[in-house]
Scaffold this motif. Structure first.
Motif, mmCIF file in Angstrom:
data_model
loop_
_atom_site.group_PDB
_atom_site.id
_atom_site.type_symbol
_atom_site.label_atom_id
_atom_site.label_comp_id
_atom_site.label_asym_id
_atom_site.label_seq_id
_atom_site.Cartn_x
_atom_site.Cartn_y
_atom_site.Cartn_z
ATOM 1 N N MET A 267 -3.615 -9.724 -10.737
ATOM 2 C CA MET A 267 -4.237 -8.553 -10.138
ATOM 3 C C MET A 267 -3.166 -7.708 -9.447
ATOM 4 O O MET A 267 -2.188 -8.224 -8.930
ATOM 5 N N LYS A 268 -3.380 -6.406 -9.446
ATOM 6 C CA LYS A 268 -2.530 -5.456 -8.738
ATOM 7 C C LYS A 268 -3.383 -4.760 -7.684
ATOM 8 O O LYS A 268 -4.610 -4.783 -7.744
ATOM 9 N N MET A 269 -2.718 -4.118 -6.720
ATOM 10 C CA MET A 269 -3.431 -3.401 -5.671
ATOM 11 C C MET A 269 -2.788 -2.034 -5.468
ATOM 12 O O MET A 269 -1.572 -1.925 -5.363
ATOM 13 N N ILE A 270 -3.636 -1.011 -5.409
ATOM 14 C CA ILE A 270 -3.204 0.341 -5.061
ATOM 15 C C ILE A 270 -3.753 0.629 -3.673
ATOM 16 O O ILE A 270 -4.970 0.608 -3.462
ATOM 17 N N VAL A 271 -2.850 0.876 -2.736
ATOM 18 C CA VAL A 271 -3.214 1.127 -1.345
ATOM 19 C C VAL A 271 -2.971 2.597 -1.029
ATOM 20 O O VAL A 271 -1.866 3.098 -1.224
ATOM 21 N N VAL B 75 -3.033 -4.606 4.882
ATOM 22 C CA VAL B 75 -2.305 -4.818 3.622
ATOM 23 C C VAL B 75 -1.873 -6.276 3.508
ATOM 24 O O VAL B 75 -2.061 -6.914 2.469
ATOM 25 N N LYS B 76 -1.345 -6.822 4.593
ATOM 26 C CA LYS B 76 -0.927 -8.233 4.580
ATOM 27 C C LYS B 76 -2.123 -9.166 4.351
ATOM 28 O O LYS B 76 -2.041 -10.111 3.572
ATOM 29 N N GLN B 77 -3.254 -8.876 5.018
ATOM 30 C CA GLN B 77 -4.446 -9.713 4.853
ATOM 31 C C GLN B 77 -4.969 -9.662 3.415
ATOM 32 O O GLN B 77 -5.367 -10.689 2.859
ATOM 33 N N LEU B 78 -4.961 -8.471 2.816
ATOM 34 C CA LEU B 78 -5.416 -8.354 1.423
ATOM 35 C C LEU B 78 -4.477 -9.095 0.483
ATOM 36 O O LEU B 78 -4.931 -9.753 -0.458
ATOM 37 N N CYS B 79 -3.170 -8.994 0.737
ATOM 38 C CA CYS B 79 -2.209 -9.737 -0.097
ATOM 39 C C CYS B 79 -2.472 -11.236 -0.009
ATOM 40 O O CYS B 79 -2.461 -11.927 -1.033
ATOM 41 N N ALA B 80 -2.746 -11.729 1.184
ATOM 42 C CA ALA B 80 -3.030 -13.160 1.351
ATOM 43 C C ALA B 80 -4.342 -13.540 0.662
ATOM 44 O O ALA B 80 -4.406 -14.545 -0.054
ATOM 45 N N ALA B 81 -5.377 -12.725 0.849
ATOM 46 C CA ALA B 81 -6.691 -13.043 0.283
ATOM 47 C C ALA B 81 -6.678 -13.041 -1.242
ATOM 48 O O ALA B 81 -7.369 -13.850 -1.872
ATOM 49 N N TYR B 82 -5.901 -12.150 -1.835
ATOM 50 C CA TYR B 82 -5.873 -12.024 -3.302
ATOM 51 C C TYR B 82 -4.608 -12.616 -3.931
ATOM 52 O O TYR B 82 -4.364 -12.435 -5.120
ATOM 53 N N LYS B 83 -3.792 -13.299 -3.101
ATOM 54 C CA LYS B 83 -2.564 -13.944 -3.579
ATOM 55 C C LYS B 83 -1.646 -12.941 -4.283
ATOM 56 O O LYS B 83 -1.145 -13.179 -5.386
ATOM 57 N N LEU B 84 -1.429 -11.810 -3.615
ATOM 58 C CA LEU B 84 -0.575 -10.752 -4.135
ATOM 59 C C LEU B 84 0.772 -10.779 -3.428
ATOM 60 O O LEU B 84 0.867 -11.121 -2.253
ATOM 61 N N THR B 85 1.805 -10.396 -4.147
ATOM 62 C CA THR B 85 3.131 -10.249 -3.569
ATOM 63 C C THR B 85 3.424 -8.755 -3.426
ATOM 64 O O THR B 85 2.712 -7.921 -4.015
ATOM 65 N N PRO B 86 4.467 -8.389 -2.694
ATOM 66 C CA PRO B 86 4.820 -6.967 -2.609
ATOM 67 C C PRO B 86 5.045 -6.321 -3.986
ATOM 68 O O PRO B 86 4.791 -5.130 -4.153
ATOM 69 N N ASN B 87 5.474 -7.095 -4.959
ATOM 70 C CA ASN B 87 5.660 -6.558 -6.313
ATOM 71 C C ASN B 87 4.341 -6.189 -6.990
ATOM 72 O O ASN B 87 4.341 -5.503 -8.008
ATOM 73 N N ILE C 7 1.903 -4.491 -5.461
ATOM 74 C CA ILE C 7 1.231 -3.377 -4.786
ATOM 75 C C ILE C 7 1.927 -2.042 -5.018
ATOM 76 O O ILE C 7 3.141 -1.979 -5.215
ATOM 77 N N VAL C 8 1.119 -0.994 -4.998
ATOM 78 C CA VAL C 8 1.578 0.393 -5.020
ATOM 79 C C VAL C 8 0.984 1.046 -3.785
ATOM 80 O O VAL C 8 -0.233 0.998 -3.580
#
Length: 185
Positions: free
Chosen positions: A1-5, A72-84, A86-87
């Motif tokens: 999964m990716k995230m656009i913030v 942003v940090k909480q969403l990364c933790a919840a969805y197991k996302l790394t800075p790579n 996210i946009v």
């Protein structure tokens, strides 16, 4: 999964201000990809969409610009996302209105939302779509400029910048940084 913030400030008093270019852009992406449900989680409003068959989380932190890093940090933790994964889409004083620039990492240009994210993620290395808002005229304080709604022709430029950013972020996810920079920078 990716995230656009998309970065911005919550509340009607900040709607469509220059500082909310990120929120406006994410709203355009949500409309284009038919996000049908926004929910509140991890201090942000989020919606899931499919972009080129891949699930993408759209996020608008609700903690105000200067503390965007927490959600942003909480969403990364919840969805197991790394800075790579996210946009981040944000307003940029040093870019002309109506234009955008796409980059990865680099400086924070005094932008408190970016500073907050860098602090919470412990890195500056993530993709960014920078929406140009230009510098304030004369001696107008920067805070008054970024928290104002553009008028007349400036509004057209603001909308054009958000629309270009709404095209660039999904293109970036699919095609990578170099191709996106060639097309949009």
């Amino acid at each position: 999964m990716k995230m656009i913030v998309g970065l911005g400030n919550p509340g009607d008093e900040y709607a469509h201000t220059r500082h909310n270019a990120g929120f406006d852009t994410v709203d355009l992406i949500a409309e284009e990809y038919r996000a049908n449900y926004w929910k509140s989680e991890c201090g942000a409003l989020t919606a899931k969409v499919k972009i080129d068959g891949e699930e993408v989380l759209l996020a608008k932190p609700q903690s105000y610009m200067n503390t965007s890093g927490g959600p942003v940090k909480q969403l990364c933790a919840a969805y197991k996302l790394t800075p790579n994964d996210i946009v981040v889409i944000h307003d940029e004083l040093d870019i002309d209105p109506g234009t955008i620039r796409v980059k990865f990492g680099g400086g924070l240009a005094g932008h408190n939302g970016l500073k907050s994210i860098a602090d919470k993620l412990q890195t500056k290395d993530w993709a960014r779509v920078r929406v140009g808002i230009g510098r304030p005229p004369g001696r107008m304080p920067v805070v008054d400029w970024v928290l104002s709604v553009p008028k007349k022709e400036a509004w057209d430029d603001f909308v054009q910048g958000a629309q270009r950013a709404a095209e660039a972020a999904p293109f970036l996810l699919k095609n990578g940084l170099e191709k996106t920079q060639q097309k949009f920078n």
